[in-house]
Design a protein around this motif. Structure first.
Motif, PDB file in Angstrom:
ATOM      1  N   SER A   6     -26.462 101.401 -80.903  1.00 54.07           N
ATOM      2  CA  SER A   6     -27.001 100.434 -80.701  1.00 54.07           C
ATOM      3  C   SER A   6     -28.927 100.035 -80.489  1.00 54.07           C
ATOM      4  N   ASP A  68     -34.030  93.475 -78.572  1.00 53.75           N
ATOM      5  CA  ASP A  68     -33.117  93.410 -78.784  1.00 53.75           C
ATOM      6  C   ASP A  68     -33.240  95.405 -78.235  1.00 53.75           C
ATOM      7  N   ASN A 155     -30.002  81.672 -74.305  1.00 54.37           N
ATOM      8  CA  ASN A 155     -29.910  82.381 -75.939  1.00 54.37           C
ATOM      9  C   ASN A 155     -30.123  81.248 -76.940  1.00 54.37           C
ATOM     10  N   SER A 242     -19.717  84.838 -87.777  1.00 49.63           N
ATOM     11  CA  SER A 242     -20.344  84.933 -85.617  1.00 49.63           C
ATOM     12  C   SER A 242     -20.015  83.664 -85.573  1.00 49.63           C
ATOM     13  N   LYS A 255     -15.721  92.695 -79.574  1.00 45.26           N
ATOM     14  CA  LYS A 255     -17.599  91.779 -79.564  1.00 45.26           C
ATOM     15  C   LYS A 255     -18.429  93.195 -78.946  1.00 45.26           C
ATOM     16  N   GLU A 258     -19.027  94.113 -82.955  1.00 45.81           N
ATOM     17  CA  GLU A 258     -20.055  93.214 -83.810  1.00 45.81           C
ATOM     18  C   GLU A 258     -21.171  93.085 -83.176  1.00 45.81           C
ATOM     19  N   ASN A 259     -21.762  93.355 -81.637  1.00 47.47           N
ATOM     20  CA  ASN A 259     -23.246  93.193 -81.282  1.00 47.47           C
ATOM     21  C   ASN A 259     -23.760  94.503 -81.535  1.00 47.47           C
TER      22      ASN A 259
END
Length: 351
Positions: A6, A68, A155, A242, A255, A258-259
């Motif tokens: 990531s 991010d 969010n 998603s 999770k 997927e992130n």
């Protein structure tokens, strides 16, 4: 391991794309605005796509790096910024692809046997089509400032339920599916027109509607269509997935995976907007020729400036040497300075 992946994509890969995009878009603009391409309608669409990519690279990419990579996201607390960012995100990325669709359609019309169809491939028509497409794109995503909110988890995104599903579906169709499909259709149509013209025109005679530049532009379009398809579809599919699985129970590892996948496909989607220059440079000979001319002109300008600066330094050095080596001139300057000081002293006494 997932955190490392990531960080690599959200920080370093996006930063590299920002640097490559800055260089590539600048060179794209310099090349597409040269006199050689001003009367080519297809290049007008390339230039319009480049301008749309400026918004992606200079506005969207930095915000993605901060949010991010470093968890700095003003969109979590500022609703106008939240809506503006996503409105710019959707319109700029979509318009960039739709201008390439228009370029493919322009090549299809330029390869037609009909004189009236070939008349479509003109710069004045290209400018009108760019203006109309821009207006349609801005209106098409006008729902974003209405549907997007900041939820209880801070969010920024579309409202839950139907609005979120509608948003993902529009993004999938309007950005990832429709443009590549239309590009493919117009590309096949153009190839068919080219083969038909070759059968009609007698052997040994050149084809008037198409020339080497047209063939080069079609090759550049084909490669860019391929790049657009590869980089845009995964991100749009991920967004829709998603949304559809939002209420499905998932464990922590799923999770986290997927992130990471979201960050990876989102980063890949920016490749199309940052690296078009390098793709066009590899595929288009005339593109490389214009780049060489620009580079040579720039180097010659730097050389002339260096020669001029060196000449000025030599002249100044010679003047200084002449001044220091001439006693008579030095005495005159000292006498002039002494007279000036005396005049100032007299004026001070009088006052």
């Amino acid at each position: 391991m997932l955190n490392l992946v990531s960080d690599i994509f959200s920080r370093y890969c996006l930063m590299v794309l920002l640097i490559l995009g800055t260089i590539g878009l600048t060179l794209n603009t310099l090349i597409f605005t040269r006199r050689t391409f001003r009367q080519n309608s297809c290049v007008h669409y390339f230039l319009a796509s480049t301008i749309a990519n400026y918004f992606v690279v200079f506005f969207i990419l930095p915000s993605r790096i901060l949010s991010d990579g470093y968890d700095i996201d003003p969109g979590q607390y500022n609703l106008p910024y939240c809506r503006l960012r996503f409105y710019t995100y959707f319109t700029a990325k979509s318009l960039s692809s739709w201008f390439i669709v228009l370029a493919c359609f322009d090549r299809r019309m330029s390869s037609s046997q009909s004189v009236h169809s070939r008349a479509f491939a003109r710069p004045i028509i290209a400018r009108w089509m760019i203006a109309i497409t821009t207006l349609v794109g801005l209106l098409f995503y006008a729902y974003v400032p209405v549907f997007y909110i900041i939820d209880s988890n801070h969010n920024c995104g579309a409202r839950a339920g139907f609005y979120s599903l509608f948003d993902d579906s529009v993004y999938l169709v309007g950005y990832s599916l429709a443009p590549p499909l239309l590009m493919l259709i117009f590309g096949i149509w153009t190839i068919g027109n080219t083969r038909r013209l070759r059968r009609i025109v007698p052997r040994g005679r050149r084809l008037s509607p198409l020339n080497k530049r047209d063939h080069t532009l079609m090759l550049m379009l084909f490669l860019q269509v391929t790049l657009i398809t590869i980089t845009t579809v995964p991100h749009a599919v991920q967004k829709l997935y998603s949304t559809l699985t939002l209420d499905v129970p998932k464990d922590d590892f799923t999770k986290a995976a997927e992130n990471v996948f979201i960050i990876v496909v989102r980063t890949v989607s920016f490749v199309n907007h940052s690296c078009t220059f390098y793709l066009l440079t590899l595929s288009g000979k005339m593109f490389r020729q214009e780049l060489y001319k620009i580079t040579r002109k720039f180097m010659c300008k730097l050389g002339r400036q260096a020669i001029r600066t060196d000449h000025q330094l030599r002249t100044l050095t010679q003047t200084v040497k002449f001044t220091t080596s001439n006693p008579q001139l030095q005495r005159k300057q000292q006498l002039k300075k002494r007279n000036t000081e005396q005049m100032v002293s007299i004026q001070n006494r009088l006052t």
